[in-house]
Scaffold this active site. Structure first.
Site, PDB file in Angstrom:
ATOM      1  N   SER A 149       0.865  -1.177   0.000  1.00 25.12           N
ATOM      2  CA  SER A 149       0.000   0.000   0.000  1.00 25.12           C
ATOM      3  C   SER A 149       0.904   1.230   0.000  1.00 25.12           C
ATOM      4  CB  SER A 149      -0.944  -0.036   1.203  1.00 25.12           C
ATOM      5  OG  SER A 149      -1.752   1.105   1.268  1.00 25.12           O
ATOM      6  N   TYR A 163      -4.650   8.289  -6.417  1.00 23.71           N
ATOM      7  CA  TYR A 163      -3.760   7.270  -5.830  1.00 23.71           C
ATOM      8  C   TYR A 163      -4.221   6.804  -4.435  1.00 23.71           C
ATOM      9  CZ  TYR A 163       0.801   5.421  -4.170  1.00 23.71           C
ATOM     10  OH  TYR A 163       1.817   4.655  -3.671  1.00 23.71           O
ATOM     11  N   LYS A 167      -4.985   2.924  -2.675  1.00 22.58           N
ATOM     12  CA  LYS A 167      -4.166   2.339  -1.603  1.00 22.58           C
ATOM     13  C   LYS A 167      -4.991   2.095  -0.339  1.00 22.58           C
ATOM     14  CE  LYS A 167      -0.302   2.028  -3.904  1.00 22.58           C
ATOM     15  NZ  LYS A 167       0.359   0.736  -4.133  1.00 22.58           N
TER      16      LYS A 167
END
Ligand code: NAP
Length: 275
Positions: A149, A163, A167
Site C-alpha cells: 500500500s 492514488y 491504496k
C-alpha cells in the site's frame, strides 16, 4: 561454526513489479536468502535487466529466476503468468504485489482515464494476483501474501485523489482477507512505505502540485533497500502491518487520532504555498 541458515532457501517468491524500485529491492534480498523468484512486470527490457542483476546475487546454482511479462490490470494475463510461474518453480510460498502507479494532480485536472487506470493497476492488479496464487496456497495450507500500500493508504493527501483511494482499498482488502486466510495457514501483510527513492517517485514529482510537493517534503525519503529490509523483517516476524520507520509506525497506529493535527498542519502548508 554452524552453516548459515538461509531464511528463504528454495522458497518460491512471486513479485509483481519486481523489475524496479521496491519490488526489485525485495527481490534482491530474497535471492540472497536462497529464494527462487518469479518477477512480473510489463516492460521486457527492464525485466531482463533486473533478472541479470538478480542472477548475479544467487547464492547457489539451484536457484531459478523467472522474468514474466504481464499487465497486472489484465486478469487473464496476470493469472496466466502466475500459472506459468507455479508450473515452473512450484508452490508459491510468497506473493508480493508491488506493481503500482501514482499520478498526482489537482482533482479536476486528473482525467477519468487516470482514475480508472490507477484503480485497475493498484487495486484490481493486486486482487487478480492474489486470486491467482490462492488455490495453490490453500492446497498446501501455507503462504505469505504481502500487499504494498502506501502512507497515502492511511491518510488521504492533497494531490493524491486518484492514488490514495486505490491504496486505501488495499488496506480494506488486506484487513478483510487476514482473518479469512489465517485458518488456512496463509499469512497476509500490508506494507505502508514512506516516500521512497524509486523511478515512480521521480515520475510523480513531474506532476505533483506544489502544495503536494511541500507536504511530502516534510517527511523523510527512504531508499528502496531500507524499505525492502523492513518488508523482509515483517515477513519473517509475521507482522500484519509493516510500517517502515517511526513516521509510518505512528501513522499506522494513530492515524485517526492524528488526523485533526495533520489536517491543521497540512492546511498551513497549503496556505503558505498559495500565498
Ligand atoms: N516510491 C514511493 O515513494 C512509494 C511510496 C509508497 C508506496 N509505493 C508503492 O510501492 C510499489 C512499488 O513502487 P516503486 O516506487 O518501486 O515503483 P517503480 O520503481 O516505478 O516500480 C513499479 C513496478 O511496477 C511495474 N508495473 C507498473 N504497472 C504495472 C502493470 N500494469 N502491470 C505489471 N507491472 C506493472 C513496473 O514495471 P513496468 O512499468 O515495466 O510494468 C515496475 O516493475 C507501488 O505499488 C507504489 O505505489 C511507492
Amino acid at each position: 561454526m554452524g552453516q548459515k541458515q538461509y531464511k528463504f532457501n528454495q522458497q518460491h517468491a512471486i513479485i509483481t513489479g519486481g523489475s524496479s524500485g521496491i519490488g526489485k529491492a525485495v527481490a534482491k534480498l530474497l535471492v540472497q536468502e536462497g529464494a527462487n523468484l518469479s518477477i512480473i512486470a510489463r516492460n521486457k527490457a527492464k525485466l531482463d535487466q533486473a533478472r541479470t542483476e538478480l542472477q548475479a546475487l544467487k547464492i547457489n546454482s539451484q536457484q531459478s529466476i523467472l522474468a514474466l511479462a504481464a499487465d497486472v490490470a489484465k486478469e487473464e494475463e496476470i493469472t496466466q503468468a502466475i500459472k506459468n510461474a507455479i508450473a515452473k518453480l512450484g508452490h508459491p510460498h510468497i506473493l508480493i504485489t508491488s506493481a503500482g502507479i501514482a499520478i498526482p494532480g489537482y482533482f479536476m485536472e486528473i482525467t477519468r482515464a487516470v482514475f480508472n487506470r490507477t484503480m485497475e493497476v493498484n487495486y484490481f492488479g493486486t486482487l487478480y494476483a492474489i486470486r491467482a496464487v490462492l488455490p495453490a496456497m490453500e492446497r498446501e495450507g501455507k503462504g505469505n501474501i504481502v500487499l504494498i500500500s502506501s502512507g497515502a493508504g492511511l491518510i488521504g493527501l492533497y494531490g493524491y485523489s486518484a492514488y490514495s483511494p486505490s491504496k486505501f482499498a488495499l488496506r480494506g482488502l488486506a484487513e478483510s482477507l487476514r482473518g479469512e486466510l489465517k485458518p488456512k495457514g496463509i499469512k497476509v501483510s500490508i506494507v505502508y512505505p514512506p516516500d521512497t527513492d524509486t523511478p515512480q517517485l521521480v515520475a510523480e514529482n513531474k506532476t505533483k502540485p506544489p502544495e503536494t510537493k511541500a507536504i511530502t517534503a516534510t517527511a523523510e525519503t527512504w531508499s528502496p533497500e531500507g524499505v525492502a529490509q523492513a518488508i523482509i523483517k515483517g515477513i519473517v516476524t509475521s507482522q500484519f502491518a509493516i510500517a517502515p520507520g517511526l513516521e509510518m509506525t505512528l501513522l499506522d497506529r494513530l492515524h485517526s487520532i492524528l488526523r485533526p493535527v495533520l489536517n491543521w498542519y497540512f492546511d498551513k502548508i497549503v496556505e503558505k504555498v498559495k500565498n
